[in-house]
Design a protein around this motif. Structure first.
Motif, PDB file in Angstrom:
ATOM      1  N   ALA A 240       0.840  -1.203   0.000  1.00  0.00           N
ATOM      2  CA  ALA A 240       0.000   0.000   0.000  1.00  0.00           C
ATOM      3  C   ALA A 240       0.876   1.255   0.000  1.00  0.00           C
ATOM      4  CB  ALA A 240      -0.922  -0.002   1.210  1.00  0.00           C
ATOM      5  N   SER A 241       2.009   1.205   0.682  1.00  0.00           N
ATOM      6  CA  SER A 241       2.951   2.337   0.661  1.00  0.00           C
ATOM      7  C   SER A 241       3.520   2.551  -0.730  1.00  0.00           C
ATOM      8  CB  SER A 241       4.095   2.097   1.656  1.00  0.00           C
ATOM      9  OG  SER A 241       3.639   2.148   2.975  1.00  0.00           O
ATOM     10  N   LEU A 242       3.804   1.450  -1.423  1.00  0.00           N
ATOM     11  CA  LEU A 242       4.266   1.555  -2.818  1.00  0.00           C
ATOM     12  C   LEU A 242       3.190   2.217  -3.678  1.00  0.00           C
ATOM     13  CD1 LEU A 242       5.924  -1.876  -3.703  1.00  0.00           C
ATOM     14  CD2 LEU A 242       7.045   0.348  -3.629  1.00  0.00           C
ATOM     15  N   GLU A 243       1.956   1.799  -3.456  1.00  0.00           N
ATOM     16  CA  GLU A 243       0.832   2.318  -4.240  1.00  0.00           C
ATOM     17  C   GLU A 243       0.676   3.831  -4.028  1.00  0.00           C
ATOM     18  OE1 GLU A 243      -3.842   1.155  -4.967  1.00  0.00           O
ATOM     19  OE2 GLU A 243      -2.931   0.664  -3.043  1.00  0.00           O
ATOM     20  N   LYS A 244       0.897   4.279  -2.796  1.00  0.00           N
ATOM     21  CA  LYS A 244       0.774   5.700  -2.470  1.00  0.00           C
ATOM     22  C   LYS A 244       1.991   6.507  -2.922  1.00  0.00           C
ATOM     23  CE  LYS A 244      -1.798   4.665   1.709  1.00  0.00           C
ATOM     24  NZ  LYS A 244      -1.636   4.568   3.167  1.00  0.00           N
ATOM     25  N   GLY A 245       3.109   5.808  -3.158  1.00  0.00           N
ATOM     26  CA  GLY A 245       4.329   6.496  -3.556  1.00  0.00           C
ATOM     27  C   GLY A 245       5.106   7.050  -2.380  1.00  0.00           C
ATOM     28  N   ASP A 246       4.934   6.468  -1.209  1.00  0.00           N
ATOM     29  CA  ASP A 246       5.631   6.928  -0.004  1.00  0.00           C
ATOM     30  C   ASP A 246       7.139   6.785  -0.145  1.00  0.00           C
ATOM     31  OD1 ASP A 246       3.134   7.349   1.085  1.00  0.00           O
ATOM     32  OD2 ASP A 246       3.176   5.570   2.372  1.00  0.00           O
ATOM     33  N   ALA A 247       7.862   7.682   0.502  1.00  0.00           N
ATOM     34  CA  ALA A 247       9.321   7.617   0.513  1.00  0.00           C
ATOM     35  C   ALA A 247       9.758   6.362   1.268  1.00  0.00           C
ATOM     36  CB  ALA A 247       9.891   8.855   1.190  1.00  0.00           C
ATOM     37  N   GLY A 248      10.723   5.649   0.741  1.00  0.00           N
ATOM     38  CA  GLY A 248      11.249   4.443   1.364  1.00  0.00           C
ATOM     39  C   GLY A 248      10.351   3.224   1.222  1.00  0.00           C
ATOM     40  N   ALA A 249       9.297   3.343   0.449  1.00  0.00           N
ATOM     41  CA  ALA A 249       8.345   2.240   0.300  1.00  0.00           C
ATOM     42  C   ALA A 249       8.982   1.024  -0.375  1.00  0.00           C
ATOM     43  CB  ALA A 249       7.119   2.692  -0.474  1.00  0.00           C
ATOM     44  N   ALA A 250       9.863   1.252  -1.330  1.00  0.00           N
ATOM     45  CA  ALA A 250      10.487   0.129  -2.045  1.00  0.00           C
ATOM     46  C   ALA A 250      11.311  -0.723  -1.094  1.00  0.00           C
ATOM     47  CB  ALA A 250      11.351   0.636  -3.195  1.00  0.00           C
ATOM     48  N   ASP A 251      12.070  -0.093  -0.211  1.00  0.00           N
ATOM     49  CA  ASP A 251      12.871  -0.850   0.758  1.00  0.00           C
ATOM     50  C   ASP A 251      11.980  -1.595   1.746  1.00  0.00           C
ATOM     51  OD1 ASP A 251      15.288  -0.061  -0.364  1.00  0.00           O
ATOM     52  OD2 ASP A 251      15.424   1.727   0.895  1.00  0.00           O
ATOM     53  N   LYS A 252      10.913  -0.943   2.176  1.00  0.00           N
ATOM     54  CA  LYS A 252       9.958  -1.562   3.093  1.00  0.00           C
ATOM     55  C   LYS A 252       9.320  -2.791   2.416  1.00  0.00           C
ATOM     56  CE  LYS A 252       5.771  -0.261   5.645  1.00  0.00           C
ATOM     57  NZ  LYS A 252       4.795   0.805   5.873  1.00  0.00           N
ATOM     58  N   TYR A 253       8.973  -2.644   1.156  1.00  0.00           N
ATOM     59  CA  TYR A 253       8.362  -3.744   0.417  1.00  0.00           C
ATOM     60  C   TYR A 253       9.352  -4.901   0.245  1.00  0.00           C
ATOM     61  CZ  TYR A 253       6.314  -6.514  -3.300  1.00  0.00           C
ATOM     62  OH  TYR A 253       5.825  -7.562  -4.030  1.00  0.00           O
ATOM     63  N   LYS A 254      10.583  -4.585  -0.161  1.00  0.00           N
ATOM     64  CA  LYS A 254      11.583  -5.636  -0.377  1.00  0.00           C
ATOM     65  C   LYS A 254      11.835  -6.435   0.897  1.00  0.00           C
ATOM     66  CE  LYS A 254      13.899  -3.221  -4.134  1.00  0.00           C
ATOM     67  NZ  LYS A 254      15.093  -2.446  -4.516  1.00  0.00           N
ATOM     68  N   ALA A 255      11.800  -5.769   2.055  1.00  0.00           N
ATOM     69  CA  ALA A 255      11.977  -6.471   3.320  1.00  0.00           C
ATOM     70  C   ALA A 255      10.769  -7.358   3.640  1.00  0.00           C
ATOM     71  CB  ALA A 255      12.202  -5.463   4.449  1.00  0.00           C
ATOM     72  N   ALA A 256       9.579  -6.894   3.309  1.00  0.00           N
ATOM     73  CA  ALA A 256       8.355  -7.630   3.631  1.00  0.00           C
ATOM     74  C   ALA A 256       8.093  -8.798   2.698  1.00  0.00           C
ATOM     75  CB  ALA A 256       7.158  -6.677   3.609  1.00  0.00           C
ATOM     76  N   VAL A 257       8.593  -8.745   1.472  1.00  0.00           N
ATOM     77  CA  VAL A 257       8.295  -9.783   0.487  1.00  0.00           C
ATOM     78  C   VAL A 257       9.352 -10.894   0.519  1.00  0.00           C
ATOM     79  CG1 VAL A 257       9.417  -8.725  -1.538  1.00  0.00           C
ATOM     80  CG2 VAL A 257       7.395 -10.141  -1.858  1.00  0.00           C
ATOM     81  N   ASN A 258       9.688 -11.333   1.713  1.00  0.00           N
ATOM     82  CA  ASN A 258      10.701 -12.355   1.917  1.00  0.00           C
ATOM     83  C   ASN A 258      10.058 -13.742   1.777  1.00  0.00           C
ATOM     84  OD1 ASN A 258      12.608 -14.136   2.907  1.00  0.00           O
ATOM     85  ND2 ASN A 258      13.329 -12.739   4.484  1.00  0.00           N
ATOM     86  N   CYS A 259      10.167 -14.322   0.609  1.00  0.00           N
ATOM     87  CA  CYS A 259       9.515 -15.599   0.300  1.00  0.00           C
ATOM     88  C   CYS A 259       9.966 -16.717   1.238  1.00  0.00           C
ATOM     89  CB  CYS A 259       9.794 -16.004  -1.141  1.00  0.00           C
ATOM     90  SG  CYS A 259       9.194 -14.811  -2.349  1.00  0.00           S
ATOM     91  N   LYS A 260      11.263 -16.796   1.485  1.00  0.00           N
ATOM     92  CA  LYS A 260      11.820 -17.886   2.291  1.00  0.00           C
ATOM     93  C   LYS A 260      11.235 -17.909   3.696  1.00  0.00           C
ATOM     94  CE  LYS A 260      16.209 -19.983   3.708  1.00  0.00           C
ATOM     95  NZ  LYS A 260      15.595 -21.270   3.868  1.00  0.00           N
TER      96      LYS A 260
END
Length: 132
Positions: free
Chosen positions: A101-121
């Motif tokens: 949702a942060s990515l969708e809004k364009g929030d600052a630092g959203a990409a890093d937050k997303y990359k940390a959260a999308v940890n498949c393993k």
């Protein structure tokens, strides 16, 4: 028309309806697995192309794709994991939905937050059943 023919036609009609309902039920049951649906739609891609989740981390997704991902992750959060702790499942899925949702809004630092959260393993180790 003979009575035996009418009876046979009725029986065939009942069997046809029963078969149709069974097939529809199987299709609907498969379509109502939010975890599988999200993984198929956003975490897998044909060979040689990046999945939507990877494009999202690189800032290459459309608003519509991101909105779909948020909805899919929220649906995952509301479902029961195949195994593992429900509370941790909700925590991880919520973090993923919020980061998307942060990515969708364009929030600052959203990409890093997303990359940390999308940890498949992390999720697969705890929640995905071992293949037989």
């Amino acid at each position: 028309m003979k009575e035996s023919t009418k009876t046979a036609l009725r029986a065939a009609a009942v069997l046809g309806v029963a078969f149709g309902l069974s097939v529809t039920g199987l299709i609907a049951a498969d379509a109502k697995n939010p975890i599988k649906d999200a993984m198929q739609k956003y975490h897998k891609a044909p060979k040689g192309t990046d999945p939507t989740c990877k494009k999202a981390g690189a800032g290459q997704c459309s608003k519509e794709e991101l909105a779909g991902m948020v909805a899919a992750y929220k649906a995952m959060c509301a479902s029961k994991p195949p195994q593992g702790d429900q509370a941790n499942w909700v925590k991880l899925c919520s973090a993923l939905a919020n980061a998307t949702a942060s990515l969708e809004k364009g929030d600052a630092g959203a990409a890093d937050k997303y990359k940390a959260a999308v940890n498949c393993k992390t999720c697969h180790d705890e929640f995905r059943p071992a293949k037989k």
